[in-house]
Motif scaffolding. Structure first.
Motif, PDB file in Angstrom:
ATOM      1  N   ASP A 100       0.852   4.132  -2.805  1.00 27.90           N
ATOM      2  CA  ASP A 100       0.517   5.466  -2.621  1.00 27.90           C
ATOM      3  C   ASP A 100       1.884   6.464  -3.301  1.00 27.90           C
ATOM      4  N   GLN A 101       3.022   5.952  -3.181  1.00 27.04           N
ATOM      5  CA  GLN A 101       4.308   6.568  -3.670  1.00 27.04           C
ATOM      6  C   GLN A 101       3.956   6.620  -5.194  1.00 27.04           C
ATOM      7  N   ILE A 102       3.483   5.603  -5.661  1.00 27.62           N
ATOM      8  CA  ILE A 102       3.469   5.352  -7.455  1.00 27.62           C
ATOM      9  C   ILE A 102       2.231   6.554  -7.565  1.00 27.62           C
ATOM     10  N   GLU A 103       1.153   6.457  -6.995  1.00 32.93           N
ATOM     11  CA  GLU A 103       0.091   7.360  -7.210  1.00 32.93           C
ATOM     12  C   GLU A 103       0.441   8.928  -6.910  1.00 32.93           C
ATOM     13  N   GLY A 104       1.216   9.242  -6.212  1.00 29.68           N
ATOM     14  CA  GLY A 104       1.792  10.583  -5.843  1.00 29.68           C
ATOM     15  C   GLY A 104       2.524  11.002  -7.209  1.00 29.68           C
ATOM     16  N   ARG A 105       3.493   9.959  -7.442  1.00 29.51           N
ATOM     17  CA  ARG A 105       4.259  10.368  -8.697  1.00 29.51           C
ATOM     18  C   ARG A 105       3.403  10.570  -9.989  1.00 29.51           C
ATOM     19  N   ASN A 145       1.906  14.143  -9.783  1.00 26.96           N
ATOM     20  CA  ASN A 145       2.893  15.046 -10.161  1.00 26.96           C
ATOM     21  C   ASN A 145       3.208  15.080 -11.580  1.00 26.96           C
ATOM     22  N   LYS A 197       0.898  -1.310  -0.079  1.00 28.23           N
ATOM     23  CA  LYS A 197       0.006  -0.086   0.093  1.00 28.23           C
ATOM     24  C   LYS A 197       0.857   1.323   0.009  1.00 28.23           C
ATOM     25  N   GLN A 198       1.919   1.380   0.849  1.00 24.38           N
ATOM     26  CA  GLN A 198       2.945   2.512   0.762  1.00 24.38           C
ATOM     27  C   GLN A 198       3.471   2.616  -0.682  1.00 24.38           C
ATOM     28  N   ARG A 199       3.825   1.533  -1.190  1.00 27.84           N
ATOM     29  CA  ARG A 199       4.517   1.549  -2.635  1.00 27.84           C
ATOM     30  C   ARG A 199       3.530   2.104  -3.700  1.00 27.84           C
TER      31      ARG A 199
END
Length: 83
Positions: A38-43, A46, A34-36
């Motif tokens: 979330d990071q991908i979705e953030g990227r 952006n 889930k953390q990974r």
């Protein structure tokens, strides 16, 4: 000789422990996944913002160029009439 319940109950207890441990491992791994994500979705967010920004900037620049070309064409038309 041991009865069937004497063999089955220890196995069931062992299975229960294994299932509990598996659930804990799965929960930890899911948290990492889930953390990974979330990071991908953030990227991706952006990147979308950057693309949209470049797109708007590109349209603005193209409009400015179009205005300058129109002005040049008008001046050329005036020169052609005068010439």
């Amino acid at each position: 000789m041991a009865g069937p319940q004497d063999m089955i109950l220890p196995l069931l207890r062992e299975m229960r422990t294994d299932i509990r441990e598996l659930g804990q491992i799965t929960a930890r791994e899911f948290t990492v996944v889930k953390q990974r994500l979330d990071q991908i979705e953030g990227r991706l967010a952006n990147m979308r913002e950057a693309i949209n920004g470049k797109s708007v900037l590109g349209r603005y620049a193209a409009a400015e160029v179009e205005e300058r070309l129109d002005a040049i064409e008008k001046r050329l038309a005036v020169l052609e009439k005068a010439g």
